[in-house]
Scaffold this motif. Structure first.
Motif, mmCIF file in Angstrom:
data_model
loop_
_atom_site.group_PDB
_atom_site.id
_atom_site.type_symbol
_atom_site.label_atom_id
_atom_site.label_comp_id
_atom_site.label_asym_id
_atom_site.label_seq_id
_atom_site.Cartn_x
_atom_site.Cartn_y
_atom_site.Cartn_z
ATOM 1 N N LEU A 37 83.785 -71.149 -33.010
ATOM 2 C CA LEU A 37 85.026 -70.441 -32.688
ATOM 3 C C LEU A 37 84.733 -69.113 -31.995
ATOM 4 C CD1 LEU A 37 88.098 -70.191 -32.890
ATOM 5 C CD2 LEU A 37 87.791 -69.208 -35.181
ATOM 6 N N ALA A 38 83.774 -68.343 -32.560
ATOM 7 C CA ALA A 38 83.444 -67.045 -31.970
ATOM 8 C C ALA A 38 82.869 -67.194 -30.569
ATOM 9 C CB ALA A 38 82.446 -66.309 -32.874
ATOM 10 N N ALA A 39 81.960 -68.162 -30.417
ATOM 11 C CA ALA A 39 81.358 -68.380 -29.098
ATOM 12 C C ALA A 39 82.411 -68.855 -28.097
ATOM 13 C CB ALA A 39 80.221 -69.393 -29.197
ATOM 14 N N GLY A 40 83.337 -69.709 -28.545
ATOM 15 C CA GLY A 40 84.401 -70.182 -27.663
ATOM 16 C C GLY A 40 85.262 -69.039 -27.157
ATOM 17 N N LEU A 41 85.583 -68.105 -28.039
ATOM 18 C CA LEU A 41 86.379 -66.935 -27.644
ATOM 19 C C LEU A 41 85.606 -66.034 -26.691
ATOM 20 C CD1 LEU A 41 87.996 -66.073 -31.102
ATOM 21 C CD2 LEU A 41 89.141 -67.075 -29.114
ATOM 22 N N LEU A 42 84.309 -65.814 -27.013
ATOM 23 C CA LEU A 42 83.493 -64.966 -26.139
ATOM 24 C C LEU A 42 83.350 -65.567 -24.751
ATOM 25 C CD1 LEU A 42 80.658 -63.770 -28.567
ATOM 26 C CD2 LEU A 42 82.432 -62.364 -27.503
ATOM 27 N N PHE A 43 83.123 -66.873 -24.714
ATOM 28 C CA PHE A 43 82.975 -67.528 -23.415
ATOM 29 C C PHE A 43 84.297 -67.523 -22.637
ATOM 30 C CE2 PHE A 43 79.224 -70.218 -25.091
ATOM 31 C CZ PHE A 43 78.378 -69.147 -24.850
ATOM 32 N N LYS A 44 85.416 -67.571 -23.349
ATOM 33 C CA LYS A 44 86.714 -67.481 -22.660
ATOM 34 C C LYS A 44 86.875 -66.110 -22.013
ATOM 35 C CE LYS A 44 91.712 -67.451 -23.539
ATOM 36 N NZ LYS A 44 92.069 -68.232 -22.351
ATOM 37 N N TRP A 45 86.515 -65.077 -22.751
ATOM 38 C CA TRP A 45 86.695 -63.714 -22.259
ATOM 39 C C TRP A 45 85.654 -63.329 -21.206
ATOM 40 C CZ3 TRP A 45 86.934 -62.151 -28.069
ATOM 41 C CH2 TRP A 45 88.177 -62.545 -28.587
ATOM 42 N N LEU A 46 84.443 -63.913 -21.324
ATOM 43 C CA LEU A 46 83.345 -63.520 -20.423
ATOM 44 C C LEU A 46 82.975 -64.621 -19.436
ATOM 45 C CD1 LEU A 46 81.028 -61.850 -23.098
ATOM 46 C CD2 LEU A 46 82.657 -60.706 -21.578
ATOM 47 N N LYS A 47 83.822 -65.631 -19.300
ATOM 48 C CA LYS A 47 83.485 -66.810 -18.512
ATOM 49 C C LYS A 47 83.078 -66.464 -17.082
ATOM 50 C CE LYS A 47 85.496 -71.188 -16.902
ATOM 51 N NZ LYS A 47 84.424 -72.080 -17.339
ATOM 52 N N ARG A 48 83.888 -65.708 -16.371
ATOM 53 C CA ARG A 48 83.611 -65.427 -14.965
ATOM 54 C C ARG A 48 82.326 -64.635 -14.762
ATOM 55 N NH1 ARG A 48 85.818 -69.553 -12.691
ATOM 56 N NH2 ARG A 48 88.079 -69.639 -12.867
#
Length: 342
Positions: free
Chosen positions: A65-76
């Motif tokens: 869950l934490a990694a999914g949120l981080l990757f959403k916010w830092l994806k670009r």
């Protein structure tokens, strides 16, 4: 009667994901249900087991869950970094280095985080479908093998170190050379078998928009149910494992441990490994469990995370994962037999 029932459940778990689309599309829920059925069939489904099964997935789910949120916010920004690196070297070299590096670092950052990094890398590249599947499968083989080198990489190594009462670097010494050789072999496979993208890397896929928060939460819940189901399956199958596997020869255990392609390899390690065993037997057990864990989606947590995020079906995974796993198993079997008789 109990053994017959467990054998039937085993074959249902093995075959139904390939034959029924409803099962394939809801694999986590199916394994959860089969796990409860196996535990009930064995007569060990009780409050204590349920609490353990409910507790075990919490850390893994929180990480997903934490990694999914981080990757959403830092994806670009992360995609730009990945593409910047990939543009500065030949694609085949980039893919080989990715396979090796993810395998090595998974023993430090855990197999789960390594799998999420893999998903980000694959999502940023413009690969054809076949190349995407092959890249993912080879990388998950690497992550599953590399994570076992330390007790923080994955549950199997934690359990093995605990049962054997050994130090932090015991598994590095025991199976380190074999794992490193496998990572290099997987890297070579990636160079030979993965076609570079037709378009020059650097532009992102139009369909690679950010996940919604609902999708991230749904994936985390699926991972929770998957791990919970594996706990039930492992506990339920213990009578079968103890009846048929304990005390068998290292060579037989090596091949029989291909069942870790659909069962939790940590549970199998807990049931099979004993401090009274010699290092050769322990090595054979671990290699059989680790190699076969990449053959099918249920075999490892990195597999289920990557397949779920990238929408890789059971058939797509098995079409490439099974031949790679069998080839690797056979190569190591020859090496093991040579060492045993030398």
């Amino acid at each position: 009667m109990i053994m017959t029932g467990l054998i039937i459940i085993f074959f249902l778990v093995l075959l139904l994901p390939f034959t029924l689309k409803a099962v394939e599309h809801n694999l986590e829920i199916f394994l959860f249900a089969m796990g409860i059925l196996a535990a009930y069939m064995s007569g060990i489904f009780n409050g204590e087991l349920f609490l353990k099964a409910a507790w075990d997935p919490i850390k893994i789910t929180a990480a997903v869950l934490a990694a999914g949120l981080l990757f959403k916010w830092l994806k670009r920004p992360l995609e730009r970094i990945i593409m910047g690196i990939s543009r500065r070297m030949p694609f085949r070299l980039f893919s080989a280095l990715t396979v090796v590096v993810l395998g090595l670092v998974s023993s430090i950052i855990t197999a789960i985080i390594a799998a999420l990094v893999l998903v980000l890398i694959v999502g940023a590249l413009r690969l054809e479908r076949q190349a995407e599947v092959r890249f993912t499968v080879l990388s998950c083989f690497s992550i599953g093998l590399g994570a076992a080198l330390t007790p923080i990489g994955e549950p199997l190594s934690t359990i093995a170190i605990s049962k054997l009462n050994e130090d932090f670097f015991f598994l590095v010494e025991l199976i380190g050379p074999e794992v490193i050789a496998a990572l290099l072999a997987l890297a070579i496979m990636s160079m030979l078998l993965i076609q570079p993208p037709e378009k020059r890397p650097g532009s992102f896929r139009k369909e690679s928009g950010n996940e919604t928060y609902e999708e991230i939460l749904a994936r985390s819940i699926k991972v929770y149910l998957f791990v919970m189901g594996l706990t039930f399956l492992g506990a339920g199958f213990e009578p079968l494992i103890r009846h048929y596997l304990i005390g068998q020869s290292p060579a037989l255990l090596y091949w029989v441990n291909m069942i870790s392609a659909i069962l939790d390899n940590a549970t199998l390690a807990a049931a099979e490994i004993s401090p009274s065993m010699d290092h050769f037997t322990i090595q054979s057990i671990l290699l059989g469990l680790l190699i076969s864990g990449g053959m099918l989606i249920p075999g490892n947590i990195p597999n289920i995370i990557s397949a779920g995020k990238l929408k890789i079906t059971s058939k797509e995974w098995a079409r490439f994962g099974v031949p790679v796993g069998l080839l690797t198993m056979f190569a190591y079997y020859l090496a093991i037999m040579w060492l045993e008789h030398s």
